[in-house]
Write an enzyme that holds these catalytic residues in place. Sequence first.
Site, PDB file in Angstrom:
ATOM      1  N   ASP A 230     -12.670  -0.656   8.312  1.00 46.64           N
ATOM      2  CA  ASP A 230     -11.433  -0.550   7.744  1.00 46.64           C
ATOM      3  C   ASP A 230     -11.473  -0.485   6.305  1.00 46.64           C
ATOM      4  O   ASP A 230     -12.499  -0.835   5.626  1.00 46.64           O
ATOM      5  CB  ASP A 230     -10.757  -1.978   8.086  1.00 46.64           C
ATOM      6  CG  ASP A 230      -9.349  -2.102   8.005  1.00 46.64           C
ATOM      7  OD1 ASP A 230      -8.925  -0.785   7.826  1.00 46.64           O
ATOM      8  OD2 ASP A 230      -8.824  -3.150   7.974  1.00 46.64           O
ATOM      9  N   GLN A 261      -4.683   4.968  -1.779  1.00 52.89           N
ATOM     10  CA  GLN A 261      -4.551   3.665  -2.150  1.00 52.89           C
ATOM     11  C   GLN A 261      -5.861   3.191  -2.506  1.00 52.89           C
ATOM     12  O   GLN A 261      -6.225   1.905  -2.485  1.00 52.89           O
ATOM     13  CB  GLN A 261      -4.139   2.966  -0.795  1.00 52.89           C
ATOM     14  CG  GLN A 261      -2.724   3.100  -0.463  1.00 52.89           C
ATOM     15  CD  GLN A 261      -2.181   2.150   0.537  1.00 52.89           C
ATOM     16  OE1 GLN A 261      -1.998   0.978   0.215  1.00 52.89           O
ATOM     17  NE2 GLN A 261      -1.955   2.669   1.690  1.00 52.89           N
TER      18      GLN A 261
END
Length: 768
Positions: A230, A261
């Site tokens: 992740d 991001q």
Amino acid sequence: MASLPQHAAAPPWLAGLNPPQQRAVLTTEGPVLILAGAGTGKTRALTARLAHILFSRLAWPSEVLAVTFTNKAAREMRHRMEVLVGDMAEGLPWLGTFHAIAARMLRRHAGLVGLDSNFTILDTDDQLRLLKQVIAEAGLEEKRWPAKQLASHIDRWKNRGETPAQVPPGEAASFGEGRGGALYARYQERLAALNAADFGDLLLHMLTIFDQHPDVLEDYRRRFKYIMVDEYQDTNIAQYRWLTLLAATRRNIACVGDDDQSIYSWRGAEVANILKFEKDFPGAVVIKLEQNYRSTPHILAAANGLIAHNKGRIGKALFTDQPGGEVVKIIGVWDGPEEARLVGDAAERLAREGASLNDMAILVRAQFQTRAFEDRFVSIGLPYKIIGGFRFYERAEVRDALAYLRIVTSPNDALAFERIVNTPKRGLGDKALGKLHALARAMDRPLPQAAAALVETDELTPAARRALKGFLADIARWRDQAEALNHAELARVILEESGYIAMWQAEKSVEADGRVENLIELTRAMEDYPSLTAFLEHVSLVMDNDASDASEKLTIMTLHAAKGLEFDHVFLVGWEEGVFPSQRAMDEGGSAALEEERRLAYVGITRAKRSATIIHAANRQIYGQWTAAIPSRFVSELPPAHVEVTSTMAGGPSLWRAALANSGAGGDPFGDVSRGTGRGPGWARAAENGGMAATLGGRGRPAPIEVRASSVSVGLAGRNDVAVGSRVLHSKFGNGTVTGIDGNKLEIDFDAAGAKRVLDSFVEILGQ
């Protein structure tokens, strides 16, 4: 496996997933990059993928490596797995953070790097204590070569997976009179002798084991049939190497992340890791999750338009099935105080309309920006909370500075005296301070009075006596100066002469830079109050705000801290060149830093669910000086169809458009800041403005303000040697003729560049 047969019933973990999410779940074999935009349900897809692998008997729970970045994320994934697969989730021994999993591996193989399996993992305090010993052992002065600075170097080297022998010679020589590499090596020796490791060692030692013991690596490669990661965009080089080594044989690695991001380069994150995934794993499948379940179309379109200006990205475009909603508001205000008033008024209006304060957030680029909002909200009784940090007046450096001021106004303030008597270090060790406290108790007098008595005796060593006597003399001198100096000026003098500001500047870290900014903001805030006593009373009022048990509170936080969160209404403040994008970041990182700043802006906008308001000020009081500010280049990069431009200043949007024409892509009167060679408004370095005094605002007063009878706006006074018709030279735009003057801003018709609006301090007068 890419899809289920049409006649097969969809398993429960696929329920409610959109087609790209389902593809991310069902594409189990080979390398997969799941490019998951903000608010696109990536955690749900990642959890469903893990459930599918287990339920389909593609692997046993012990054969799956699932890596997260935070314990919170690991707990959330495990909880979701319990909901989907029940007791099977308890058999996921390799689901956790990088550090947790690496620590488990290392305990099994500790002997291969000279440790016992019961080794201790040092926390930050213990690490610094050990580094101080290493520095002292080398005969270096810790004041000049702070342990925190060495820790920062070592952390960076470990994030890159470099042992002492692998650190580049130039970097190894950058600390401790050329002995940084040797100090790193000695630190590692001391850790081994203590049977200890720091957090960076957990992965570093495993990389060493994998390199030197191929059989261990091969065992883990056989063990893990599937690897899932992740937040892949936040991985550093050491984490990247660890993952790619483990995945090299089976290649069943699925990485979930968003290159747009990636905002943590200062913590070692490498956006290049996600950008080169397809190169590292030829034949990789890239699945884009672009359907957003959080924000309205206008918010997403604004974010898409902004981030499209970045070159270093794979590329995707968020969309939603929601109705249009509000456009993104861009508001120009006169100055920082007006910015705080506007946000406070807007929050109260939203609350009257039924919105909860819990669903509102103010996102700032730097911690020092919170002070103006805190002061304003206390004055109007608006409940708020600070997330990801302390309230402004609670921060350690601010409390230290306030203690210095308190001891000047209250000679017997024992608590303030105790806090600062050895901060920064003055050579007063535990024994000296113990004697001071003992005497205070025996005399039944406050510490300052006991100290005055103690220095007249031989109880202390000569060095400690000199140090304490010198500190008492400093306090007496500052108390005398308080009668002649403005209280804000006095604060600057104290912070300079005490060595407190120099202590933080010597640390040379991002955290230390933020502390210096907070001290500068503190001295600036003092200028708004008639006396030191009035200011300290105001601080007490602000601190008492915490006593409020209001169930609803507006959130104030940094853009970095906001990642992963969402709010109905978001206020993005301080969008000016030099503030955001941060001038310091661009000076240090050039174009790469600018792209990360733009990603940070993208993260900020995509936190908003219903409304996003961007605010920029025409003037900021920075370093004690009023400085004209130009809107952030990011403002000009937002697509016009999805924003609404307004201004509280006379001239309204037209004035904003004129200023905007000279920022960002439309021109930059501050120099080529995208390559780190320019200077943002007011953010001049101390060396360029007379040293330490300039760092804290110097001894200058705010620039004169001219009030015009025909307008409600005010402007900074400009030069008196320029007039309409003057011929001028600008370093970027060349020769031109002045066609208009507005305070310290000039309208100039440049011979080659056309009409521009620039600050008068950036032009040279050639003649009339």
